[in-house]
Design an enzyme around this catalytic site. Structure first.
Site, short mmCIF file in Angstrom:
data_model
loop_
_atom_site.label_atom_id
_atom_site.label_comp_id
_atom_site.label_asym_id
_atom_site.label_seq_id
_atom_site.Cartn_x
_atom_site.Cartn_y
_atom_site.Cartn_z
N ASN A 7 0.87 -1.17 0.00
CA ASN A 7 0.00 0.00 0.00
C ASN A 7 0.91 1.23 0.00
OD1 ASN A 7 -1.77 2.06 0.53
ND2 ASN A 7 -2.64 1.16 2.39
N ARG A 94 -2.66 -2.21 -3.30
CA ARG A 94 -3.82 -1.32 -3.15
C ARG A 94 -3.66 -0.21 -4.19
NH1 ARG A 94 -4.79 3.67 0.69
NH2 ARG A 94 -6.98 3.99 0.23
N HIS A 183 -12.63 3.53 -0.16
CA HIS A 183 -12.70 2.59 0.97
C HIS A 183 -13.46 1.31 0.58
CE1 HIS A 183 -12.59 6.26 3.91
NE2 HIS A 183 -11.36 5.80 3.73
N HIS A 211 -17.70 3.32 7.67
CA HIS A 211 -16.24 3.30 7.86
C HIS A 211 -15.84 4.67 8.42
CE1 HIS A 211 -12.00 2.21 6.50
NE2 HIS A 211 -11.91 3.52 6.71
N LEU A 212 -15.49 4.71 9.71
CA LEU A 212 -15.11 5.97 10.34
C LEU A 212 -13.67 5.87 10.83
CD1 LEU A 212 -18.32 6.53 12.55
CD2 LEU A 212 -17.89 7.36 10.22
N GLY A 213 -12.76 6.41 10.05
CA GLY A 213 -11.34 6.40 10.42
C GLY A 213 -10.79 7.78 10.18
N ASN A 214 -9.55 7.85 9.72
CA ASN A 214 -9.01 9.15 9.31
C ASN A 214 -9.88 9.75 8.22
OD1 ASN A 214 -6.78 9.99 10.74
ND2 ASN A 214 -5.51 8.41 9.79
N ARG A 244 -11.22 16.81 6.58
CA ARG A 244 -12.01 17.07 5.35
C ARG A 244 -13.45 17.45 5.71
NH1 ARG A 244 -10.69 11.54 2.34
NH2 ARG A 244 -9.03 11.20 3.84
N MET A 286 -10.07 11.85 17.10
CA MET A 286 -11.24 11.74 17.96
C MET A 286 -10.87 11.54 19.43
SD MET A 286 -14.36 12.21 17.68
CE MET A 286 -15.20 12.01 16.14
N GLU A 388 -8.27 -4.43 5.64
CA GLU A 388 -8.11 -4.19 4.21
C GLU A 388 -6.96 -5.02 3.62
OE1 GLU A 388 -9.07 0.26 3.31
OE2 GLU A 388 -8.74 0.07 5.45
P1 AMP Z 1 -7.99 4.56 10.78
O1 AMP Z 1 -7.91 5.52 9.63
O2 AMP Z 1 -9.03 3.52 10.61
O3 AMP Z 1 -6.66 4.02 11.21
O4 AMP Z 1 -8.51 5.44 12.03
C1 AMP Z 1 -7.71 6.41 12.63
C2 AMP Z 1 -8.54 7.29 13.52
O5 AMP Z 1 -9.29 6.50 14.45
C3 AMP Z 1 -7.70 8.22 14.39
O6 AMP Z 1 -7.44 9.41 13.77
C4 AMP Z 1 -8.58 8.42 15.61
O7 AMP Z 1 -9.37 9.59 15.41
C5 AMP Z 1 -9.51 7.26 15.62
N1 AMP Z 1 -9.31 6.39 16.80
C6 AMP Z 1 -8.40 5.43 16.97
N2 AMP Z 1 -8.54 4.85 18.19
C7 AMP Z 1 -9.59 5.47 18.79
C8 AMP Z 1 -10.24 5.33 20.06
N3 AMP Z 1 -9.86 4.44 20.96
N4 AMP Z 1 -11.29 6.16 20.30
C9 AMP Z 1 -11.69 7.06 19.39
N5 AMP Z 1 -11.12 7.23 18.19
C10 AMP Z 1 -10.09 6.45 17.89
#
Ligand code: AMP
Length: 403
Positions: A7, A94, A183, A211-214, A244, A286, A388
């Site tokens: 990736n 990827r 995603h 999907h809630l990440g970066n 964003r 978060m 992924e």
């Molecule tokens: P990802 O892109 O899936 O790796 O998600 C990264 C994001 O997940 C980080 O920027 C955090 O905002 C959030 N995150 C990771 N661990 C936690 C947690 N224990 N509680 C809340 N948010 C989290």
């Protein structure tokens, strides 16, 4: 067979070597600052096992080929080899944007590379990096089959009335302007996992994947086919994210140009890098937002409310579009680990069939598939950890083995 998953970012390269018989991760790592004065590799052999060994390398890497060459050395030799070079059976890449050409994982050949190049204008930050990874792997592993797995592919089944924007049709024909979504590997993976959990054929499983990440996006999946997703031509559209904005009034561009003297590029940068959670409260992680809320930071509270409201809004829209849904699935960094976000996002959805069980939601165990809805909820709610890399490896393996 072992599959090497790559990736690539513009200056980074993440990798995992996965044993497809056991799904064990033999090693994983990240190379950063490629092309800079000093680069860095963090390599883990047998991660998460008692035999785990972490190796740190600091040296310059001129390009992705040099970086991958060094990673290959760590994988196959040195202090903690995990496999011989001859035991790398296939490579899965990827690739972010497959445009309308690639709706399936695809074995890479020169014609495929040319087509991926064409989509660089749709993903200028991502596709060139993916191509650098492909070039590096072609040089270093000649003869090993390489497969491109596209972030956009899972969304290839979205119908035209959902993927077209209501702008002159010629712009779609001429420039391919439409919703593509991203995603997809994650949405597809958790939707398939859900069907296994429910014991239903994938072709009969309908769900909303969150999907809630970066980056944050959602997908509506009807009978195993994606029918809508929240990201668009670019990953800026849809939900509020770390930096964003997600959906805004498209007239913001001329308004900001006129009233703040910003160029189109400056507005684009503002919406991508200075907006979202960060734009409202100055924080984009978060975990930091929760810490700030606990200290009485009102803007952090507002940012969380806005974030969750958008999620609620899209879940409602997708439930309406699906006309029958087995489950809402939360995944990725925030979706998997943040009970407050899940609780707030589902708070007002009871009336449309999504009832969350507070105890189950807060009692979740990290990294485990967990049902967090009440037993009488018409639509179930699950946490399903995404993977992924495993999905890319699985798709690569299936294609190479003709499955
Ligand atoms: P990802 O892109 O899936 O790796 O998600 C990264 C994001 O997940 C980080 O920027 C955090 O905002 C959030 N995150 C990771 N661990 C936690 C947690 N224990 N509680 C809340 N948010 C989290």
């Amino acid at each position: 067979m072992n599959v090497l998953v790559l990736n690539c970012g513009s200056s980074s390269l993440k990798y995992q070597l996965i044993d497809m018989d056991t799904h064990a991760v033999l090693c994983s790592g990240i190379t950063e600052r490629i092309g800079e004065a000093m680069g860095k590799i963090t390599h883990k052999a047998f991660p998460g096992t008692p035999g785990q060994k972490v190796l740190n390398v600091e040296e310059p890497f001129a390009d992705h080929t040099a970086a991958l060459g060094r990673c290959a050395g760590l994988i196959t030799g040195g202090e903690a080899p995990v496999a011989k070079a001859s035991e790398i059976g296939a490579i899965g890449h990827r690739v972010v944007h497959g445009g309308e050409a690639f709706k399936q994982p695809t074995v890479i050949d020169p014609a495929v590379v040319e087509t991926i190049k064409k989509f660089c204008k749709l993903a200028p930050l991502h596709n060139p990096a993916g191509l650098m990874g492909i070039e590096a792997a072609t040089k270093l592993f000649p003869g090993v089959t390489q497969v491109a797995v596209f972030d956009t592919a899972f969304h290839g089944s979205i119908p035209d009335y959902a993927y077209l924007f209501p702008i002159p049709f010629e712009l779609y024909e001429e420039l391919g302007i439409r919703r593509y979504g991203f995603h997809g590997t994650s949405h597809g993976y958790v939707a398939k996992k859900l069907s296994q959990v429910l014991g239903k054929p994938f072709e009969q499983t309908s769900c909303v994947t969150v999907h809630l990440g970066n980056g944050c996006s959602m997908a509506a999946v009807k009978n195993g086919q994606c029918v809508d997703t929240s990201m668009g031509l670019t990953p800026l559209m849809g939900l509020m994210m770390g930096t964003r904005s997600g959906d805004v009034d498209p007239s913001l561009h001329p308004f900001l140009a006129e009233n703040k003297g910003l160029t189109i590029q400056q507005v684009d940068s503002l919406l991508n890098k200075q907006s979202g959670l960060k734009g409202i409260c100055g924080l984009n992680d978060m975990r930091d937002i929760h810490a700030a809320r606990e200290n009485g930071d009102k803007k952090a509270e507002l940012a969380l409310k806005m974030f969750c409201y958008r999620v609620t809004h899209y879940i409602g829209a997708y439930l309406a579009a699906l006309d029958g849904c087995d489950a809402v699935v939360f995944t990725a960094g925030i979706g998997e680990n943040d009970p407050d976000v899940r609780q707030h996002a589902c708070e007002t959805l009871g009336g449309i069939g999504v009832k969350i069980d507070k105890e189950r939601n807060y009692g979740f165990k990290r990294g485990q598939i967990t049902k967090i809805s009440t037993d009488d909820s018409p639509v179930a709610v699950y946490i399903i950890p995404t993977n992924e890399e495993l999905e890319i490896a699985t798709q690569t393996y299936s294609l190479v083995n003709g499955k």
